[in-house]
Motif scaffolding. Structure first.
Motif, PDB file in Angstrom:
ATOM      1  N   HIS A  53       0.805  -1.220   0.000  1.00  0.00           N
ATOM      2  CA  HIS A  53       0.000   0.000   0.000  1.00  0.00           C
ATOM      3  C   HIS A  53       0.840   1.274   0.000  1.00  0.00           C
ATOM      4  O   HIS A  53       0.551   2.229  -0.726  1.00  0.00           O
ATOM      5  CB  HIS A  53      -0.966  -0.013   1.200  1.00  0.00           C
ATOM      6  N   LYS A  54       1.917   1.310   0.780  1.00  0.00           N
ATOM      7  CA  LYS A  54       2.665   2.576   0.884  1.00  0.00           C
ATOM      8  C   LYS A  54       3.467   2.890  -0.389  1.00  0.00           C
ATOM      9  O   LYS A  54       3.874   4.026  -0.597  1.00  0.00           O
ATOM     10  CB  LYS A  54       3.558   2.579   2.129  1.00  0.00           C
ATOM     11  N   HIS A  55       3.702   1.857  -1.222  1.00  0.00           N
ATOM     12  CA  HIS A  55       4.445   2.100  -2.473  1.00  0.00           C
ATOM     13  C   HIS A  55       3.542   2.131  -3.700  1.00  0.00           C
ATOM     14  O   HIS A  55       4.037   2.197  -4.824  1.00  0.00           O
ATOM     15  CB  HIS A  55       5.510   1.021  -2.673  1.00  0.00           C
ATOM     16  N   LEU A  56       2.236   2.069  -3.488  1.00  0.00           N
ATOM     17  CA  LEU A  56       1.301   1.918  -4.618  1.00  0.00           C
ATOM     18  C   LEU A  56       1.430   3.055  -5.634  1.00  0.00           C
ATOM     19  O   LEU A  56       1.653   2.822  -6.824  1.00  0.00           O
ATOM     20  CB  LEU A  56      -0.140   1.842  -4.088  1.00  0.00           C
ATOM     21  N   TRP A  57       1.346   4.319  -5.147  1.00  0.00           N
ATOM     22  CA  TRP A  57       1.399   5.459  -6.070  1.00  0.00           C
ATOM     23  C   TRP A  57       2.772   5.564  -6.732  1.00  0.00           C
ATOM     24  O   TRP A  57       2.861   5.782  -7.945  1.00  0.00           O
ATOM     25  CB  TRP A  57       1.088   6.762  -5.329  1.00  0.00           C
ATOM     26  N   ALA A  58       3.819   5.389  -5.932  1.00  0.00           N
ATOM     27  CA  ALA A  58       5.184   5.515  -6.469  1.00  0.00           C
ATOM     28  C   ALA A  58       5.437   4.466  -7.554  1.00  0.00           C
ATOM     29  O   ALA A  58       5.973   4.783  -8.624  1.00  0.00           O
ATOM     30  CB  ALA A  58       6.191   5.360  -5.341  1.00  0.00           C
ATOM     31  N   ASN A  59       5.033   3.218  -7.276  1.00  0.00           N
ATOM     32  CA  ASN A  59       5.282   2.134  -8.240  1.00  0.00           C
ATOM     33  C   ASN A  59       4.555   2.369  -9.559  1.00  0.00           C
ATOM     34  O   ASN A  59       5.158   2.280 -10.632  1.00  0.00           O
ATOM     35  CB  ASN A  59       4.821   0.783  -7.661  1.00  0.00           C
ATOM     36  N   THR A  60       3.255   2.645  -9.457  1.00  0.00           N
ATOM     37  CA  THR A  60       2.476   2.786 -10.699  1.00  0.00           C
ATOM     38  C   THR A  60       2.931   4.010 -11.500  1.00  0.00           C
ATOM     39  O   THR A  60       3.045   3.944 -12.718  1.00  0.00           O
ATOM     40  CB  THR A  60       0.968   2.896 -10.386  1.00  0.00           C
ATOM     41  N   THR A  61       3.232   5.119 -10.792  1.00  0.00           N
ATOM     42  CA  THR A  61       3.672   6.333 -11.512  1.00  0.00           C
ATOM     43  C   THR A  61       5.015   6.099 -12.189  1.00  0.00           C
ATOM     44  O   THR A  61       5.199   6.441 -13.359  1.00  0.00           O
ATOM     45  CB  THR A  61       3.783   7.535 -10.541  1.00  0.00           C
ATOM     46  N   ALA A  62       5.966   5.490 -11.456  1.00  0.00           N
ATOM     47  CA  ALA A  62       7.305   5.257 -12.015  1.00  0.00           C
ATOM     48  C   ALA A  62       7.243   4.316 -13.211  1.00  0.00           C
ATOM     49  O   ALA A  62       7.868   4.573 -14.252  1.00  0.00           O
ATOM     50  CB  ALA A  62       8.213   4.672 -10.934  1.00  0.00           C
ATOM     51  N   HIS A  63       6.458   3.248 -13.077  1.00  0.00           N
ATOM     52  CA  HIS A  63       6.352   2.266 -14.159  1.00  0.00           C
ATOM     53  C   HIS A  63       5.735   2.908 -15.407  1.00  0.00           C
ATOM     54  O   HIS A  63       6.226   2.717 -16.528  1.00  0.00           O
ATOM     55  CB  HIS A  63       5.484   1.092 -13.684  1.00  0.00           C
ATOM     56  N   SER A  64       4.670   3.700 -15.206  1.00  0.00           N
ATOM     57  CA  SER A  64       4.020   4.312 -16.375  1.00  0.00           C
ATOM     58  C   SER A  64       4.897   5.410 -16.996  1.00  0.00           C
ATOM     59  O   SER A  64       4.869   5.607 -18.213  1.00  0.00           O
ATOM     60  CB  SER A  64       2.638   4.855 -16.026  1.00  0.00           C
ATOM     61  N   LEU A  65       5.702   6.099 -16.170  1.00  0.00           N
ATOM     62  CA  LEU A  65       6.657   7.078 -16.731  1.00  0.00           C
ATOM     63  C   LEU A  65       7.723   6.396 -17.575  1.00  0.00           C
ATOM     64  O   LEU A  65       8.165   6.918 -18.600  1.00  0.00           O
ATOM     65  CB  LEU A  65       7.324   7.880 -15.602  1.00  0.00           C
ATOM     66  N   LEU A  66       8.108   5.213 -17.126  1.00  0.00           N
ATOM     67  CA  LEU A  66       9.084   4.417 -17.877  1.00  0.00           C
ATOM     68  C   LEU A  66       8.513   4.026 -19.240  1.00  0.00           C
ATOM     69  O   LEU A  66       9.199   4.137 -20.269  1.00  0.00           O
ATOM     70  CB  LEU A  66       9.421   3.151 -17.065  1.00  0.00           C
ATOM     71  N   ILE A  67       7.234   3.603 -19.235  1.00  0.00           N
ATOM     72  CA  ILE A  67       6.572   3.243 -20.503  1.00  0.00           C
ATOM     73  C   ILE A  67       6.510   4.475 -21.417  1.00  0.00           C
ATOM     74  O   ILE A  67       6.772   4.390 -22.621  1.00  0.00           O
ATOM     75  CB  ILE A  67       5.139   2.704 -20.243  1.00  0.00           C
ATOM     76  N   ALA A  68       6.187   5.635 -20.817  1.00  0.00           N
ATOM     77  CA  ALA A  68       6.107   6.877 -21.599  1.00  0.00           C
ATOM     78  C   ALA A  68       7.455   7.214 -22.231  1.00  0.00           C
ATOM     79  O   ALA A  68       7.529   7.635 -23.389  1.00  0.00           O
ATOM     80  CB  ALA A  68       5.649   8.024 -20.706  1.00  0.00           C
ATOM     81  N   THR A  69       8.538   6.996 -21.472  1.00  0.00           N
ATOM     82  CA  THR A  69       9.887   7.278 -21.997  1.00  0.00           C
ATOM     83  C   THR A  69      10.222   6.345 -23.151  1.00  0.00           C
ATOM     84  O   THR A  69      10.754   6.779 -24.177  1.00  0.00           O
ATOM     85  CB  THR A  69      10.938   7.117 -20.873  1.00  0.00           C
TER      86      THR A  69
END
Length: 459
Positions: A20-36
């Protein structure tokens, strides 16, 4: 295509399994990686289609829109963080999963090389959007907004399905590279006219054309911030993209069919700009401005000259980033004042001076001042329309003048004036919000350096 599609699908298990505490960080980082990674699609190609397979084909028209969709996913997740602060962890996971579920369908719709696959993914984007609006909207009217969205889209897309089946019956294929080679027959029969109309209708509602736009302000106003960003930045672009793709299949003899659409689109750009001047609701104002900008896109795509298509492509990307940023700014105001009424949220510049800078930049890009891509897009479209008929300059000129008026009105109402007496304390702007605005603004600043990337012309 798969190196974007598979990581996007893997976001779903990530959402479910993240602590739960890493939920936002994980999803945002992963989707930023896809965007890159998706930025590779900007790489110029000397072939008509990059990555041509049996089910996807990426050309100069679809690659900017694909990159925009990948870019906006992390921004939608970032923007929703504060909105879901009070919700239990399970609901946060469902919310993120719903946003992520739209993404594969949007990617498929923009890159499908087969008309039926395009239709299926075009329709499938409706379901997660509907869930977002009806479950996470703010007011009780969200249900009627969802019903409007559903019925407008479904009623208009049934004729499209019949037209696609009719086309397959005639030509024996729905594969885009093959359809470009098979020239439409020059017979002017009622069936060809009706099928041309049916092909256009679904995209006109999605774009939306003035007169078919009534679902849009409702859906925008009731949707949560992620839903507004998704609608404004991506789902409206499906309409414009669909028109660009389908106009090549329409009978060349039925060009008279375009006149009412172009007239209605330009009249709509003028009328909705005038409507914006008397809006009291901030989100509603931004929603109507989307109708106005997409009116120019529809008019340009119907002319079908290279200049017009190029202008429409640039305006779609510019509008996607600008309106998404404006919705984010409206949301930051709403989260602090719990009101969207312009009179109750005025005079915020002295309290949030950094936010006022973002407001100014977003409004200047919406007004299309140099050196923004919005200006380049509008100039290209105005020149293409003027070439087609000199009379259009009256409507486009008036629409651009009114756009400047309502944009300045929005800026003055939110930032200047006396602070309402009910606002006694205000939470400071956070780093997350500034990063969110910067990630909208930086691409707009950089794209003017090389607009050829998003102009839809083979490099």
């Amino acid at each position: 295509m798969l190196k974007i599609m598979i990581p996007t699908l893997m976001l779903l298990p990530l959402t479910v399994l993240s602590p739960h505490k890493h939920l936002w960080a994980n999803t945002t980082a992963h989707s930023l990686l896809i965007a890159t990674v998706s930025l590779q699609w900007f790489y110029p190609s000397y072939l008509p289609s990059k990555n041509l397979t049996g089910w996807t084909a990426i050309d100069q028209v679809s690659s900017p829109l694909l990159i925009l969709s990948c870019w906006l996913l992390p921004l939608m997740i970032m923007a929703s963080q504060n909105h879901l602060e009070q919700e239990p962890p399970a609901r946060k996971r469902v919310f993120i999963a719903t946003i992520v579920a739209v993404q594969p369908f949007i990617l498929l719709a923009f890159s499908a090389s087969e008309l039926m696959l395009f239709y299926i993914s075009f329709e499938a984007t409706l379901i997660p959007t509907l869930i977002l609006i009806t479950r996470w909207g703010n007011q009780p009217e969200r249900l009627s907004a969802g019903i409007y969205l559903l019925f407008y889209t479904l009623v208009s897309s049934l004729p499209l399905l019949i037209a696609i089946l009719h086309l397959h019956n005639q030509l024996g294929t729905l594969y885009f590279p093959m359809l470009k080679l098979s020239h439409p027959t020059a017979a002017t029969s009622w069936t060809s006219l009706a099928s041309s109309l049916a092909l256009l209708l679904a995209f006109m509602v999605k774009a939306p054309l003035y007169g078919l736009h009534l679902w849009l302000p409702k859906a925008h106003v009731e949707a949560p911030i992620a839903g507004s960003m998704l609608l404004a930045a991506l789902l409206l672009k499906l309409g414009g993209y669909g028109i660009i793709r389908v106009t090549t299949l329409i009978n060349p003899m039925s060009t008279n069919l375009h006149y009412p659409f172009i007239t209605l689109a330009l009249w709509g750009a003028l009328m909705t700009s005038a409507i914006c001047l008397r809006q009291i609701d901030l989100k509603s104002l931004i929603a109507y401005s989307s109708v106005s900008h997409m009116g120019l896109v529809v008019a340009a795509t119907m002319i079908q000259t290279q200049w017009a298509i190029s202008g429409a492509m640039i305006l779609m990307i510019a509008h996607g980033l600008t309106s998404s940023m404006l919705f984010c700014l409206a949301n930051t105001n709403y989260e602090r004042t719990h009101s969207r009424i312009l009179l109750l949220t005025r005079g915020l510049q002295p309290i949030l001076p950094l936010m006022a800078i973002w407001w100014l930049l977003a409004n200047l890009t919406n007004m299309a001042i140099p050196p923004t891509i919005n200006l380049m897009a509008e100039l290209t479209i105005v020149i293409a329309l003027f070439n087609w008929s000199a009379l259009t300059i009256i409507m486009t000129g008036a629409a651009i003048l009114l756009t400047a008026s309502y944009t300045l009105y929005m800026l003055m109402m939110t930032q200047r004036g006396t602070l309402p007496s009910h606002i006694t304390s205000m939470q400071n702007s956070s780093t997350r919000e500034h990063l969110l605005m910067a990630l909208h603004m930086i691409p707009m600043g950089l794209l003017i350096l090389k607009p050829g990337l998003i102009s839809g012309i083979p490099m």
